[in-house]
Design an enzyme around this catalytic site. Structure first.
Site, PDB file in Angstrom:
ATOM      1  CE1 TYR A   1      -3.317   5.031  13.106  1.00  0.00           C
ATOM      2  CE2 TYR A   1      -5.030   3.620  12.175  1.00  0.00           C
ATOM      3  CZ  TYR A   1      -3.701   3.993  12.265  1.00  0.00           C
ATOM      4  OH  TYR A   1      -2.765   3.367  11.498  1.00  0.00           O
TER       5      TYR A   1
ATOM      6  CE1 TYR B   1     -10.189  -7.890  17.685  1.00  0.00           C
ATOM      7  CE2 TYR B   1      -8.435  -8.833  16.350  1.00  0.00           C
ATOM      8  CZ  TYR B   1      -8.939  -8.487  17.583  1.00  0.00           C
ATOM      9  OH  TYR B   1      -8.208  -8.747  18.710  1.00  0.00           O
TER      10      TYR B   1
ATOM     11  CG  LEU C   1      -7.342  -9.888   8.378  1.00  0.00           C
ATOM     12  CD1 LEU C   1      -5.889 -10.344   8.394  1.00  0.00           C
ATOM     13  CD2 LEU C   1      -7.563  -8.989   7.166  1.00  0.00           C
TER      14      LEU C   1
ATOM     15  CD1 TRP D   1       0.185   0.521   3.371  1.00  0.00           C
ATOM     16  CD2 TRP D   1      -0.299  -1.639   3.069  1.00  0.00           C
ATOM     17  NE1 TRP D   1       0.627  -0.160   4.471  1.00  0.00           N
ATOM     18  CE2 TRP D   1       0.339  -1.495   4.323  1.00  0.00           C
ATOM     19  CE3 TRP D   1      -0.694  -2.928   2.666  1.00  0.00           C
ATOM     20  CZ2 TRP D   1       0.591  -2.576   5.167  1.00  0.00           C
ATOM     21  CZ3 TRP D   1      -0.444  -3.994   3.516  1.00  0.00           C
ATOM     22  CH2 TRP D   1       0.194  -3.816   4.744  1.00  0.00           C
TER      23      TRP D   1
ATOM     24  CB  CYS E   1      14.149   9.470  23.792  1.00  0.00           C
ATOM     25  SG  CYS E   1      13.134   8.271  24.634  1.00  0.00           S
TER      26      CYS E   1
ATOM     27  CB  CYS F   1      17.578   3.220  23.132  1.00  0.00           C
ATOM     28  SG  CYS F   1      16.005   2.859  23.910  1.00  0.00           S
TER      29      CYS F   1
ATOM     30  CG  ASP G   1      -0.425   3.447  15.664  1.00  0.00           C
ATOM     31  OD1 ASP G   1       0.425   4.171  16.227  1.00  0.00           O
ATOM     32  OD2 ASP G   1      -0.114   2.548  14.857  1.00  0.00           O
TER      33      ASP G   1
ATOM     34  CD  GLU H   1      -3.557   3.101   8.091  1.00  0.00           C
ATOM     35  OE1 GLU H   1      -3.655   2.690   9.246  1.00  0.00           O
ATOM     36  OE2 GLU H   1      -2.475   3.464   7.595  1.00  0.00           O
TER      37      GLU H   1
ATOM     38  CB  THR I   1      -4.156  -7.697  12.067  1.00  0.00           C
ATOM     39  OG1 THR I   1      -5.508  -7.672  12.501  1.00  0.00           O
ATOM     40  CG2 THR I   1      -3.878  -9.044  11.439  1.00  0.00           C
TER      41      THR I   1
END
Ligand code: SF4
Length: 377
Positions: free
Chosen positions: A118, A82, A80, A23, A206, A197, A136, A37, A43
């Site tokens: 989102y 949901y 998949l 995508w 950070c 990190c 997210d 999305e 997933t």
């Protein structure tokens, strides 16, 4: 923090490290971005890839998806999980066609069925260059660590702080790339348990890293404990070869598929007779299954044996399936149940648990030649 410096560092890291995902080749196609999305919610990307390829081949445009039946859409999505996402996507495609095109404002995208803040920010920023930050799970983790946020970043003031920081950091000139870069950093570098990190382009910005305790963030509430459920499954077959049929039923959505789930969660999917058990007890499960099979088909039904136990996870539920195989010479099932050929059943919407059960039944019906010959290889 001056947002310009981390912005540049993050975008430069993204240019060299972004995964090559299908995508990402079509950012100008909001329909393709919307499909990706919705598929990627809850997933893993590696699970999504084959489903995305198949789905886009079957329904390459919102027009093609809008024309499909719900059963065709669910069958393409089957496995998949949901499934509400598939139904929403189908309705969103119909809304896009009815409106004469994909909406190009955040408010318009947000009005599509199943699209929340989102998803609207993701599609809006990637396909239309709208300056909306996505938030997210990955972004929440990265920002909570950048800020060393001491409150729950998913609620109240904590959530507000994350949203504001994400929006302040966003590059308004390249919002789509920036959003994807931040999510990619969360997926590839700033992982939940072992953030890398040392290689992170944001480490000098950070607070959690500079304080030497990145894993201490985000401060999330304790997760609900996993619960175990037991079910006996009744797999009845009649006929042989190409004429072999299996007893099944299309779920009406009136009965919940598992404790704690909405009744219509698997509406439109096909299922086998099953019974909820209080504990894992094969003997009791067998007696109950024989009784239930007779209730559905009358006296001519005979138990052929047990199939191996299967496990299946849905959200916090760990479901143990105890399958029993039955055969019947000829039987008219009671209302609600149907004989469906194996070939047809495979083309109908089947949730992951039913796919596993069917696979196990097929293996039992067609044992490998070695075991048919009694060879123990
Ligand atoms: Fe995450 Fe570490 Fe980067 Fe901070 S420095 S954002 S904790 S990977």
């Amino acid at each position: 923090m001056d947002p310009l410096v981390p912005r540049r560092a993050l975008l430069s890291w993204y240019r060299s490290n972004a995964r090559d995902l299908p995508w990402r080749h079509t950012p100008q196609d909001p329909y393709a971005v919307l499909v990706s999305e919705l598929m990627c919610q809850q997933t893993q990307i590696k699970t999504v890839l084959p489903f995305y390829a198949k789905f886009m081949k079957l329904f390459p445009t919102s027009k093609a998806l809008a024309k499909a039946t719900e059963q065709q859409v669910l069958a393409a999505w089957a496995g998949l999980g949901y499934y509400r996402r598939a139904r929403f996507l189908h309705r969103a495609a119909q809304a896009i066609v009815d409106a004469g095109g994909f909406p190009d404002s955040l408010e318009g995208i947000r009005e599509l069925p199943g699209v929340g803040e989102y998803t609207a920010a993701a599609v809006g920023s990637i396909s239309f260059g709208l300056p909306a930050a996505v938030v997210d799970g990955n972004v929440i983790r990265v920002i909570a660590r950048l800020l060393a946020l001491d409150s729950d970043p998913t609620k109240g003031d904590g959530a507000k702080a994350v949203r504001e920081a994400a929006q302040a950091l966003l590059d308004p000139k390249r919002p789509g790339d920036f959003n994807q870069a931040l999510m990619e950093l969360g997926a590839l570098v700033c992982s939940p348990t072992k953030p890398a990190c040392g290689t992170c382009p944001l480490n000098q910005h950070c607070a959690a890293f500079l304080a030497g305790k990145p894993e201490a963030y985000p401060k999330l509430p304790a997760r609900a404990e996993s619960q175990t459920l037991f079910k006996a499954v009744i797999l009845v077959v009649q006929g042989k070869g190409a004429k072999l049929q299996v007893l099944a039923q299309e779920r009406t959505g009136k009965k919940a598929p598992a404790k704690g789930h909405a009744a219509d969660r698997l509406k439109g999917f096909w299922a086998f007779p099953e019974l909820v058990l209080p504990v894992e007890d094969w003997t009791a499960a067998e007696l109950l299954s024989v009784k239930e099979a007779k209730k559905i088909l009358g006296k001519g039904v005979a138990l052929s044996g047990r199939l191996p136990k299967l496990r299946h996870g849905i959200t916090i539920y760990d479901i143990h399936l105890l399958p029993f195989r039955f055969e019947v010479k000829e039987g008219k099932p009671k209302t609600g149940w149907e004989w469906v050929t194996l070939t047809k059943l495979k083309k109908l919407p089947l949730a992951s648990a039913e796919k596993k059960l069917l696979h196990s039944l097929e293996a039992a019906l067609n044992p490998p030649i070695e075991s048919q010959l009694g060879l123990n290889l």
